[in-house]
Every structure is written in C-alpha cells, then in structure tokens.
Design a protein around this motif. Structure first.
Motif, mmCIF file in Angstrom:
data_model
loop_
_atom_site.group_PDB
_atom_site.id
_atom_site.type_symbol
_atom_site.label_atom_id
_atom_site.label_comp_id
_atom_site.label_asym_id
_atom_site.label_seq_id
_atom_site.Cartn_x
_atom_site.Cartn_y
_atom_site.Cartn_z
ATOM 1 N N ARG A 9 0.843 -1.214 0.000
ATOM 2 C CA ARG A 9 0.000 0.000 0.000
ATOM 3 C C ARG A 9 0.869 1.252 0.000
ATOM 4 O O ARG A 9 0.553 2.242 -0.646
ATOM 5 N N ARG A 10 1.967 1.187 0.754
ATOM 6 C CA ARG A 10 2.825 2.366 0.908
ATOM 7 C C ARG A 10 3.385 2.840 -0.433
ATOM 8 O O ARG A 10 3.520 4.036 -0.672
ATOM 9 N N ILE A 11 3.733 1.902 -1.320
ATOM 10 C CA ILE A 11 4.312 2.276 -2.620
ATOM 11 C C ILE A 11 3.315 2.113 -3.768
ATOM 12 O O ILE A 11 3.670 2.220 -4.939
ATOM 13 N N ASN A 12 2.051 1.814 -3.396
ATOM 14 C CA ASN A 12 1.000 1.645 -4.408
ATOM 15 C C ASN A 12 1.312 0.516 -5.389
ATOM 16 O O ASN A 12 1.069 0.616 -6.589
ATOM 17 N N TYR A 13 1.865 -0.587 -4.855
ATOM 18 C CA TYR A 13 2.211 -1.769 -5.637
ATOM 19 C C TYR A 13 0.971 -2.662 -5.699
ATOM 20 O O TYR A 13 0.771 -3.535 -4.878
ATOM 21 N N HIS A 14 0.131 -2.427 -6.695
ATOM 22 C CA HIS A 14 -1.186 -3.064 -6.764
ATOM 23 C C HIS A 14 -1.112 -4.582 -6.886
ATOM 24 O O HIS A 14 -1.876 -5.304 -6.246
ATOM 25 N N SER A 15 -0.214 -5.075 -7.731
ATOM 26 C CA SER A 15 -0.096 -6.519 -7.903
ATOM 27 C C SER A 15 0.342 -7.186 -6.597
ATOM 28 O O SER A 15 -0.224 -8.202 -6.175
ATOM 29 N N GLY A 16 1.348 -6.602 -5.940
ATOM 30 C CA GLY A 16 1.815 -7.141 -4.666
ATOM 31 C C GLY A 16 0.748 -7.080 -3.588
ATOM 32 O O GLY A 16 0.603 -8.014 -2.788
ATOM 33 N N LEU A 17 -0.026 -5.995 -3.573
ATOM 34 C CA LEU A 17 -1.096 -5.846 -2.588
ATOM 35 C C LEU A 17 -2.169 -6.913 -2.800
ATOM 36 O O LEU A 17 -2.657 -7.520 -1.842
ATOM 37 N N ALA A 18 -2.516 -7.160 -4.064
ATOM 38 C CA ALA A 18 -3.532 -8.173 -4.366
ATOM 39 C C ALA A 18 -3.084 -9.550 -3.878
ATOM 40 O O ALA A 18 -3.851 -10.282 -3.241
ATOM 41 N N HIS A 19 -1.819 -9.911 -4.161
ATOM 42 C CA HIS A 19 -1.307 -11.220 -3.730
ATOM 43 C C HIS A 19 -1.196 -11.302 -2.205
ATOM 44 O O HIS A 19 -1.453 -12.363 -1.615
ATOM 45 N N ALA A 20 -0.814 -10.196 -1.565
ATOM 46 C CA ALA A 20 -0.712 -10.193 -0.097
ATOM 47 C C ALA A 20 -2.080 -10.376 0.539
ATOM 48 O O ALA A 20 -2.245 -11.148 1.500
ATOM 49 N N LEU A 21 -3.093 -9.690 0.018
ATOM 50 C CA LEU A 21 -4.449 -9.814 0.567
ATOM 51 C C LEU A 21 -5.010 -11.214 0.349
ATOM 52 O O LEU A 21 -5.714 -11.762 1.198
ATOM 53 N N PHE A 22 -4.681 -11.807 -0.807
ATOM 54 C CA PHE A 22 -5.138 -13.172 -1.076
ATOM 55 C C PHE A 22 -4.482 -14.156 -0.104
ATOM 56 O O PHE A 22 -5.141 -15.046 0.447
ATOM 57 N N ALA A 23 -3.165 -13.987 0.116
ATOM 58 C CA ALA A 23 -2.457 -14.850 1.081
ATOM 59 C C ALA A 23 -3.027 -14.660 2.483
ATOM 60 O O ALA A 23 -3.198 -15.624 3.241
ATOM 61 N N LEU A 24 -3.341 -13.415 2.821
ATOM 62 C CA LEU A 24 -3.916 -13.107 4.135
ATOM 63 C C LEU A 24 -5.271 -13.787 4.302
ATOM 64 O O LEU A 24 -5.550 -14.426 5.327
ATOM 65 N N GLY A 25 -6.122 -13.665 3.286
ATOM 66 C CA GLY A 25 -7.442 -14.291 3.333
ATOM 67 C C GLY A 25 -7.356 -15.807 3.423
ATOM 68 O O GLY A 25 -8.111 -16.450 4.157
ATOM 69 N N ASN A 26 -6.400 -16.388 2.691
ATOM 70 C CA ASN A 26 -6.230 -17.844 2.709
ATOM 71 C C ASN A 26 -5.827 -18.334 4.096
ATOM 72 O O ASN A 26 -6.359 -19.338 4.592
ATOM 73 N N ALA A 27 -4.881 -17.633 4.732
ATOM 74 C CA ALA A 27 -4.437 -18.021 6.080
ATOM 75 C C ALA A 27 -5.578 -17.875 7.093
ATOM 76 O O ALA A 27 -5.759 -18.725 7.970
ATOM 77 N N GLU A 28 -6.353 -16.803 6.959
ATOM 78 C CA GLU A 28 -7.481 -16.587 7.868
ATOM 79 C C GLU A 28 -8.554 -17.658 7.669
ATOM 80 O O GLU A 28 -9.198 -18.091 8.633
ATOM 81 N N TYR A 29 -8.733 -18.105 6.431
ATOM 82 C CA TYR A 29 -9.685 -19.184 6.142
ATOM 83 C C TYR A 29 -9.285 -20.450 6.887
ATOM 84 O O TYR A 29 -10.131 -21.141 7.464
ATOM 85 N N LEU A 30 -8.000 -20.755 6.887
ATOM 86 C CA LEU A 30 -7.516 -21.953 7.580
ATOM 87 C C LEU A 30 -7.681 -21.835 9.090
ATOM 88 O O LEU A 30 -7.715 -22.847 9.796
ATOM 89 N N MET A 31 -7.805 -20.591 9.579
ATOM 90 C CA MET A 31 -8.031 -20.376 11.011
ATOM 91 C C MET A 31 -9.518 -20.187 11.317
ATOM 92 O O MET A 31 -9.889 -19.826 12.440
ATOM 93 N N SER A 32 -10.366 -20.412 10.300
ATOM 94 C CA SER A 32 -11.832 -20.292 10.431
ATOM 95 C C SER A 32 -12.290 -18.875 10.781
ATOM 96 O O SER A 32 -13.359 -18.691 11.364
ATOM 97 N N GLU A 33 -11.503 -17.865 10.409
ATOM 98 C CA GLU A 33 -11.894 -16.465 10.625
ATOM 99 C C GLU A 33 -12.551 -15.959 9.344
ATOM 100 O O GLU A 33 -11.964 -15.231 8.545
ATOM 101 N N TYR A 34 -13.807 -16.353 9.150
ATOM 102 C CA TYR A 34 -14.437 -16.205 7.845
ATOM 103 C C TYR A 34 -14.794 -14.764 7.479
ATOM 104 O O TYR A 34 -14.732 -14.386 6.303
ATOM 105 N N GLN A 35 -15.176 -13.936 8.449
ATOM 106 C CA GLN A 35 -15.554 -12.565 8.123
ATOM 107 C C GLN A 35 -14.364 -11.773 7.583
ATOM 108 O O GLN A 35 -14.460 -11.083 6.562
ATOM 109 N N SER A 36 -13.229 -11.864 8.283
ATOM 110 C CA SER A 36 -12.034 -11.150 7.807
ATOM 111 C C SER A 36 -11.530 -11.778 6.506
ATOM 112 O O SER A 36 -10.997 -11.075 5.631
ATOM 113 N N THR A 37 -11.710 -13.096 6.352
ATOM 114 C CA THR A 37 -11.327 -13.758 5.094
ATOM 115 C C THR A 37 -12.078 -13.133 3.928
ATOM 116 O O THR A 37 -11.479 -12.744 2.921
ATOM 117 N N LEU A 38 -13.397 -13.019 4.065
ATOM 118 C CA LEU A 38 -14.213 -12.460 2.982
ATOM 119 C C LEU A 38 -13.871 -11.006 2.711
ATOM 120 O O LEU A 38 -13.860 -10.564 1.555
#
Length: 575
Positions: free
Chosen positions: A72-101
């Motif tokens: 976000r700091r450098i406006n790296y859109h591709s990197g941000l998209a992949h980071a958010l996807f990785a974040l959502g995937n990890a949260e899914y494995l922890m059953s934190e569904y609201q933050s995942t979505l």
C-alpha cells in the motif's frame, strides 16, 4: 484502495500519460532501485506467508499483513492483491471467515483491475469455500459459477478442474449425488487430459465416496482401487492406507468379510508406521465391526478397546464416542451386559457433548436392548422412548433439510440462468476487445505510414527551401512548419495513447511495478512491441533511428532478466 498513485509510486510510471521522452538523473535511478527493493521484499513476504499457511497460519497472517502494508505504501497493486489473497487464505484456515471475505473482496477488485483472470478465479473459489463452510450453499455455488464464466475460452484446464471439484463437494453436501458425480467426473476428465497423476487420486476418491453414499459398492471398489494404484505410483503412503480402508469398508458392506479384514489390516499397518493415530483408530474400529459381523465378539472387543486408546491420543471426542459405542455393541454380543452398559454410558456422554443426534439415537436403541436382556424393563422403556424422541427430531430436521434443499434447487436454477447471461456478456466483451485491438493495430500502422509520408515530404520541402528564391521561401517555410507540427512526437503519441489505454489499461502499470528501472522511452518501446510492430515501424512511429530501437530492445532484455530462449514480444504479450 488509492484511486491515484502517490508521490513515490509516480516514479513507477503507472499510466501512459506518465511516459515522457526525458532522461533520468542519478536521483531518479536511485529512487527506482529503492522501489524495486521494496517490491522484491513484498514478493518475498507473500511467498513466506503462502509457505507457512498450513504449518503456522498465525505467522502466515502476520507476514501477509506486513506485505500488504508495504505494498500500500508504494501503491504496488499486484503485490497488494497477492498479499491480501495470502492473508485471506491463512485466515480461512483459522476459520476467521468474516475477515477472510473482507480481504478476498479487496484482492478480487485488484486482480480484476490488473486483468489477472487466473487469480480472480482463485479468489472466487476460496470465497465459495468460505460460504460452503458457513452452510450457505447457494452463494458457494454462485462463486464457483462465476469462476467458470471467467475461465471460458482461457484454456486454464487445471483451474476448471478445481472449480468442478468444489462444485461436486457442495452438491454432495446437499445430497444431490448425481450432480456431484457429474462435476467430479468433469474434474477427472480434465485432470486426465493434463496427465496430472498427483491430483487424480483426490478426484477418484471423491467419486468412490459418492458411489458409497449411493450404496453402489461395486463402483466404490472400482474407483478406490484406481486411487490405490495411483497412490502407490506416487509414493503417497497415507493415501494408500486411506484407499485400503475405503476398499475394506466396501467389502464389509458387501459382506465379503475376509476381504474386508485383509484390507483393514493392511491399512492399519501403514497408519501405524506413519504414527497416524486418527487412521489407526478408524482402522481398528473397522476391524472391530468386521469381527462383530463374523460373530467373533471377543476379537471385536479387543480391537474396540485399542481403537479407544488411539482416539484418546489425538483427543477426538467424535471418534472416541464411535469407538465406545462399538465396544458396547461387542460386549452386548458377547453376553456381558454390565460392561456393555458401562461402555454405552460413556459413549452417550461423549456424543451428547458433540450433539451428534444420529449417534445418540443409535446408542439409546442399543441401551434399550441391553436393559431388556437384563430384565430391567423400566430403563429399557426409558431408552426406547429416548430413541424414538431423538429419531423423530432427526426426521423433522431431515424434512426441514429437504425443504431447504428444494429452495436451494430453485435458487440454483436461477444461478444457472444468471451464469448463462454472465457468459454471454463475457463473450460480448471479448468480441468488443478483439475489435478494439484490431482498431489499435490499424491506428498504429496508419500513424507509421503518416510519419513516413510526412518525413519524406519535410525532407523535400527542406531541399526546396535551400534551392528556392526569396519569394517562394515564405510559403515553403509555412508548409514546412505545418509538416513539422504534424510530426511532433508527443502529439502523435498522445493520439495513440488514448486508444491503447482503452484496450490495455493496466499494461504499463504492471510493467512498471515489476520493473521500476525501465525508462520512459523503454516503456514506449514495450507498448509498441506488445502490438507486434517491427523495429522499423516503431522507429517511424517514435521518430527515431532504427539503431536506437535495437539498442532499446537489447537493454530491455537485460532489465527484464530474460533468458536467451525467451521471446521478448511473447513475454510482453503475456503481461
């Protein structure tokens, strides 16, 4: 998501309007190197998060969050998209569904902006899995169908196979085994086409399970044997043991008891070697049931007690309750009613904790039989009444489930229609994009021809100016200035830029984010190479020498770190 680049990111030239024919100073090059270092750090953090998701999901969440903050700091859109996807995937494995979505929704918007179809499909699939876990089967299927619409015409067979498999799982939960089988078979067909032996056993296992639920044990055996054969080839011993266990259960249901014992013993041996307590417990339980069917109650008691021991090692109350229930049945068949009641009482206590009504009513039924044999008719009547009460509750819940399933079926019909509309719109957009691409190529070639003609005309006018008299000089100079004005590089580029932006909105942004050291001139050359223009055509369009374009191409290969066997134009076309 920021709507426009911030100060630091402007150095990355995210849009064609940022591309200007200017030389970079030392400070600009240094800033570019610093940005590149941050981009690489974001990519490394994303990779670390993905690697840690199953072993340490909390660390995966923390790492992906750090990557998202930097991106976000450098406006790296591709990197941000992949980071958010990785974040959502990890949260899914922890059953934190609201933050995942929440994180997946933001990632999806970014991937759509970047034109990244494959990752959009991955997000839709994961969103569908979240809704499936939440029991919202309509929305689960809706997101899987959206994946199909995006994949149409892309030849992404692996992604299509994954979507079919996910849809099959949802339909199996709904009890629609025919539709589940249809999608599992589609997944199988695609994975066989790809020759992906590593992923075939999972699909074949799903097909075998469906046939088991449909009481078609011959087909269960057929597909489970294929799983067994492939798992042996790939050396996946845990899956080999699981396949043997499934085969053993199918033989048990077919009353081929000797075959059932043979496969369950083999499965138990492998699970024991792998120190898989869950697998051991299930195999021991299956062996106990097989011996009970053979009338060997003492053997059945022995294996039931071993299964309870292993279930307690990994703390699974559901499996432990099943093992205790089996022990109660074995003691009852052996004629030891007191021991049977003790085991059944422990089983009922565990099962009441888990709320598994289908197991509770079976325990009450066996309890009633045990007390009846003791002559304790009062307790027998009590458990018989409890058996009927719980069974009635299950029946009512099943009726409600069937009603819900009917509602879901109507909703799915609507989704199928919407899916077709979505597909038609996607096809229309693809046709429009193809048309615009052709227009863009035509415009580029027209500009090349125009520049060539005007260049020759200006050269002729220059000669006439030098040779003409004073009277003609004024008129010739006016014509010369008009021609020169039409050859202005920036004006020509701006007229071309508008059309290019319509067709390839994110090309320059993606290229700049990944390779921030590219100069404005190099970015222009990349833009024209993407249209497959020749060196001569590019030199005429940019009004520079052929030698300059060849130099740009040489430097581009170095900055893009392309191997000698990688085609530059093909690489740029893939972005």
């Amino acid at each position: 998501m920021p709507s426009s680049p911030d100060t630091a990111a402007s150095a990355l030239h995210h849009s064609l309007s940022a591309v200007r024919p200017a030389r970079r100073g030392a400070a600009s090059v240094a800033a570019g190197k610093k940005l590149r270092a941050v981009v690489q750090k974001v990519d490394r953090l994303c990779a670390r998060s993905v690697a840690a998701q199953h072993s340490d999901p909390k660390n995966a969440v923390r790492t992906a969050g750090e990557a998202a903050t930097l991106a976000r700091r450098i406006n790296y859109h591709s990197g941000l998209a992949h980071a958010l996807f990785a974040l959502g995937n990890a949260e899914y494995l922890m059953s934190e569904y609201q933050s995942t979505l929440r994180h997946l929704s933001e990632a999806l918007a970014l991937f759509a902006e970047l034109g990244d179809v494959v990752n959009q499909v991955s997000v839709f699939k994961l969103q569908g899995n979240v809704f499936w876990r939440q029991g919202d089967f309509v929305r689960a299927l809706e997101h899987q169908f959206k994946s199909f619409a995006l994949l149409e015409g892309t030849n992404q067979l692996e992604a299509e196979a994954g979507v079919h498999n996910n849809i099959g799982v949802v339909y199996s939960e709904l009890g629609d085994y025919e539709k589940a089988l249809h999608h599992f078979f589609e997944a199988l067909r695609l994975r066989e086409t790809l020759g992906d032996k590593a992923k075939l056993p999972a699909v074949l296992g799903n097909i075998g399970s469906m046939y088991g639920l449909m009481n078609d044990y011959d087909n269960t055996l057929r597909y489970s044997h294929r799983v067994l054969s492939l798992s042996k080839e790939t050396g996946d011993r845990r899956r080999v043991a699981s396949a043997m266990s499934t085969i053993g259960n199918a033989h048990l249901q077919n009353h081929h008891l000797d075959e059932a014992l043979k496969y369950h013993r083999r499965a138990l041996k492998i699970f024991s070697e792998l120190a898989d307590h869950y697998g051991e417990s299930i195999s021991l339980l299956s062996l106990a049931e097989t011996y009970l069917e053979q009338g060997k109650a003492e053997e059945a008691v022995k294996f039931s007690m071993h299964s309870i021991k292993h279930a307690r090692l990994f703390g699974d109350k559901i499996v432990e309750a099943s093992c205790l229930y089996m022990l109660g049945r074995c003691h009852l068949q052996a004629g030891d009613v007191d021991q049977a009641c003790t085991a059944l009482g422990d089983a009922l206590a565990r099962t009441t904790q888990t709320g598994a009504k289908s197991d509770i009513y079976k325990i009450h039924e066996t309890f009633a039989e045990a007390y009846k044999r003791q002559g304790n008719y009062e307790k027998a009547l009590y458990h018989f009444e409890q058996f009927h009460r719980v069974r009635l509750e299950i029946y009512n819940e099943e009726a409600a489930r069937r009603q819900k399933q009917l509602e879901v079926s109507f909703a799915l019909e609507r989704l199928e229609k919407e899916k077709e509309i979505y597909r038609l719109k996607a096809a229309e957009l693809e046709t429009e994009m193809h048309h615009k691409t052709r227009e863009l190529s035509t415009l580029a070639l027209n500009l090349v021809e125009k520049n060539e003609l005007l260049g020759a005309l200006r050269q002729g006018l220059s000669q006439l100016l030098r040779a003409g008299g004073r009277d003609a000089a004024g008129s010739l100079q006016h014509l010369y200035d008009q021609v020169s004005g039409n050859l202005d590089t920036e004006k020509v580029w701006q007229s071309f830029e508008h059309q290019f932006n319509d067709v390839h909105q994110n090309f320059i942004r993606t290229l700049s984010e990944k390779f921030p050291l590219l100069t404005p001139a190099e970015l222009k050359v990349c833009t024209l190479l993407k249209l497959n223009l020749s060196n001569k055509e590019i030199s005429q369009l940019l009004f520079t020498t052929l030698r300059n374009i060849e130099t740009h191409r040489y430097r581009l290969r170095k900055k893009l770190s392309l191997r000698t066997d990688t085609n530059l134009v093909s690489f740029l076309s893939s972005l």
